[in-house]
Design a protein around this motif. Structure first.
Motif, PDB file in Angstrom:
ATOM      1  N   PRO A 167      -1.404   3.130 -10.014  1.00 52.45           N
ATOM      2  CA  PRO A 167      -2.751   3.661 -10.245  1.00 52.45           C
ATOM      3  C   PRO A 167      -3.479   2.829 -11.289  1.00 52.45           C
ATOM      4  CG  PRO A 167      -1.136   5.439 -10.183  1.00 52.45           C
ATOM      5  CD  PRO A 167      -0.359   4.160 -10.208  1.00 52.45           C
ATOM      6  N   ASN A 220       0.143   3.697   1.630  1.00 53.49           N
ATOM      7  CA  ASN A 220       0.039   4.195   3.004  1.00 53.49           C
ATOM      8  C   ASN A 220       0.814   3.331   3.999  1.00 53.49           C
ATOM      9  OD1 ASN A 220      -1.667   6.242   2.138  1.00 53.49           O
ATOM     10  ND2 ASN A 220      -3.514   5.047   2.518  1.00 53.49           N
ATOM     11  N   LYS A 223     -13.031   3.990  -5.371  1.00 55.17           N
ATOM     12  CA  LYS A 223     -11.894   4.912  -5.366  1.00 55.17           C
ATOM     13  C   LYS A 223     -11.190   4.948  -4.015  1.00 55.17           C
ATOM     14  CE  LYS A 223     -13.984   7.743  -9.008  1.00 55.17           C
ATOM     15  NZ  LYS A 223     -13.224   7.032 -10.043  1.00 55.17           N
ATOM     16  N   ARG A 224     -11.930   4.743  -2.918  1.00 56.31           N
ATOM     17  CA  ARG A 224     -11.321   4.721  -1.592  1.00 56.31           C
ATOM     18  C   ARG A 224     -10.239   3.646  -1.509  1.00 56.31           C
ATOM     19  NH1 ARG A 224     -12.307   1.596   3.012  1.00 56.31           N
ATOM     20  NH2 ARG A 224     -13.889   0.456   1.826  1.00 56.31           N
ATOM     21  N   ALA A 249      -7.173   4.089  -4.397  1.00 55.40           N
ATOM     22  CA  ALA A 249      -6.209   5.162  -4.122  1.00 55.40           C
ATOM     23  C   ALA A 249      -4.963   4.654  -3.413  1.00 55.40           C
ATOM     24  CB  ALA A 249      -6.876   6.243  -3.274  1.00 55.40           C
ATOM     25  N   ARG A 250      -5.014   3.459  -2.837  1.00 58.03           N
ATOM     26  CA  ARG A 250      -3.872   2.931  -2.086  1.00 58.03           C
ATOM     27  C   ARG A 250      -2.958   2.045  -2.935  1.00 58.03           C
ATOM     28  NH1 ARG A 250      -8.351   0.913   1.960  1.00 58.03           N
ATOM     29  NH2 ARG A 250      -8.869   2.833   3.055  1.00 58.03           N
ATOM     30  N   SER A 272       0.818  -1.207   0.000  1.00 61.93           N
ATOM     31  CA  SER A 272       0.000   0.000   0.000  1.00 61.93           C
ATOM     32  C   SER A 272       0.857   1.265   0.000  1.00 61.93           C
ATOM     33  CB  SER A 272      -0.906   0.011   1.236  1.00 61.93           C
ATOM     34  OG  SER A 272      -1.516   1.269   1.428  1.00 61.93           O
ATOM     35  N   ALA A 305      -6.240  -2.481  -1.313  1.00 60.64           N
ATOM     36  CA  ALA A 305      -6.330  -1.716  -2.558  1.00 60.64           C
ATOM     37  C   ALA A 305      -7.026  -2.503  -3.670  1.00 60.64           C
ATOM     38  CB  ALA A 305      -4.924  -1.271  -2.977  1.00 60.64           C
TER      39      ALA A 305
END
Length: 394
Positions: free
Chosen positions: A371, A208, A362-363, A366-367, A206, A261
């Motif tokens: 992309p 994040n 999308k939540r 985004a990780r 991820s 993701a």
């Protein structure tokens, strides 16, 4: 230097026999009227009695709610929320797989909010969670979902899924007792186990990710990789069950803090449109998504290979990333989960609608370290249908 926000549930009892801590934890709260949420099978085999009996014996009023189904639709959640509001309950205890735990969290928090749960959904809701809700204790009986340590309640819509998410959905107490997983049948053990593995793998790659979530994710992968095949083959293998229970819990902590993701984003429409179990949705997609994004995180793929029990020391990062995807494919196959969408009777004609719904997540997307455009998502679904891992055209 980046800053990471780390969130963990307030209290967890984990280990073989830890269910014995339930009564002492309940006694810390000034409550008498308790709602226990579970699925009908756990009530039928008597597993729910292990929660309700000691509470009743000690003077608590206990209501057992069993109208739980896998991949629960929004309507099921709304019905439980209404039941909880009308019942005057003071605590909610969830025991079961991810569906039961997610619904228990939802009921506990929504009991102190106005309006339908639909108003609080991530994609389409207009309201926000503000109140703490009723005290909640979560007790997983599968090793996979990580719901006992996350702040998310997942609900199925007509063609996809959405979530109610807020830190108020976190359990006040989680009890993770591997002994409760012994009766889980092989196919469910396999699906939930790959679900847990997916949490850890996606958390590790991820965008994040942090040093803390990395450590959790890699240890979870190690535990699951060494024990899942054993747990599927022999459900009474105590050490395998302990490893899976611990691995699932740690993977839950990893993905709660780093996020999941692409695999989960594409799995949601499979559950929404075809009611495919969440663990199996993740399992069938895992090698294809990781193979597609492989080149965006080769070093991390090499680390995952090592955690899976492989050896990247004699390989380049690119070679190790390929080998990692092969190991993931092998593990899914070894535990008996079909490896293509076609084997789940999903028609090729559905790939377009799956792509459309997957792109809405999308939540989650985004990780992803790579992309993923709508064309990328379409290509991944197509490769999962055909059974051939593909990569982006550069």
């Amino acid at each position: 230097m980046s800053v990471s926000k780390l969130v963990f549930p307030p209290l967890t009892h984990i280990g073989w026999g830890s269910l014995q801590q339930l009564l002492p934890e309940v006694e810390k709260y000034d409550v008498k009227n308790i709602l226990v949420v579970t699925d009908p099978m756990l009530a039928q085999i008597g597993l729910a009695d292990r929660v309700t009996a000691p509470l009743k014996e000690n003077g608590y009023e206990v209501t057992l709610y069993t109208e739980v189904i896998p991949e629960p639709p929004l309507e099921v959640g709304e019905k439980l929320v209404s039941f909880t509001r009308d019942g005057g309950f003071e605590m909610v205890i969830g025991i079961g797989g991810g569906s039961a735990l997610d619904l228990a969290k939802l009921a506990a928090v929504m009991a102190e909010h106005d309006g339908p749960a639909a108003d609080y959904l991530n994609l389409s809701g207009t309201k926000h969670v503000e109140k703490k809700g009723l005290p909640k204790i979560l007790i997983p009986t599968t090793a996979g979902t990580g719901s006992e340590v996350t702040n998310i309640s997942v609900l199925s819509l007509k063609t996809t899924k959405d979530v109610v998410t807020h830190d108020n959905l976190l359990a006040d107490v989680a009890i993770v007792d591997a002994e409760l997983t012994v009766s889980v049948p092989p196919r469910v053990t396999a699906a939930t186990g790959i679900d847990a593995l997916t949490h850890a793998v996606e958390a590790y790659v991820s965008v994040n990710a942090s040093p803390v979530s990395d450590g959790l994710a890699l240890q979870a992968i190690r535990l699951i990789a060494r024990s899942l095949r054993k747990a599927v083959e022999d459900g009474s293998d105590k050490q395998a069950r302990i490893d899976m229970s611990q691995g699932s819990y740690i993977a839950g902590l990893a993905f709660f803090n780093a996020g999941v993701a692409g695999v989960h984003a594409l799995a949601y429409p499979l559950g929404g449109q075809f009611h495919l179990a969440h663990g199996e949705s993740n399992a069938v997609l895992l090698p294809y998504v990781m193979g597609y994004i492989r080149n965006s995180c080769p070093k991390r793929m090499a680390d995952i290979l090592n955690a899976l029990g492989g050896n990247s020391s004699y390989l380049s990062e690119e070679e190790a990333s390929y080998k990692c995807v092969e190991e993931l494919e092998r593990l899914v196959k070894d535990v008996g989960i079909p490896s293509t969408l076609a084997e789940f009777d999903i028609p090729e004609s559905a790939l377009e609608s799956l792509t459309r719904d997957g792109a809405k997540q999308k939540r989650l997307l985004a990780r992803s370290p790579l992309p993923l455009t709508e064309n990328d998502i379409r290509e991944i679904y197509s490769s999962a249908f055909k059974g051939k891992v593909t990569e982006p055209i550069m």
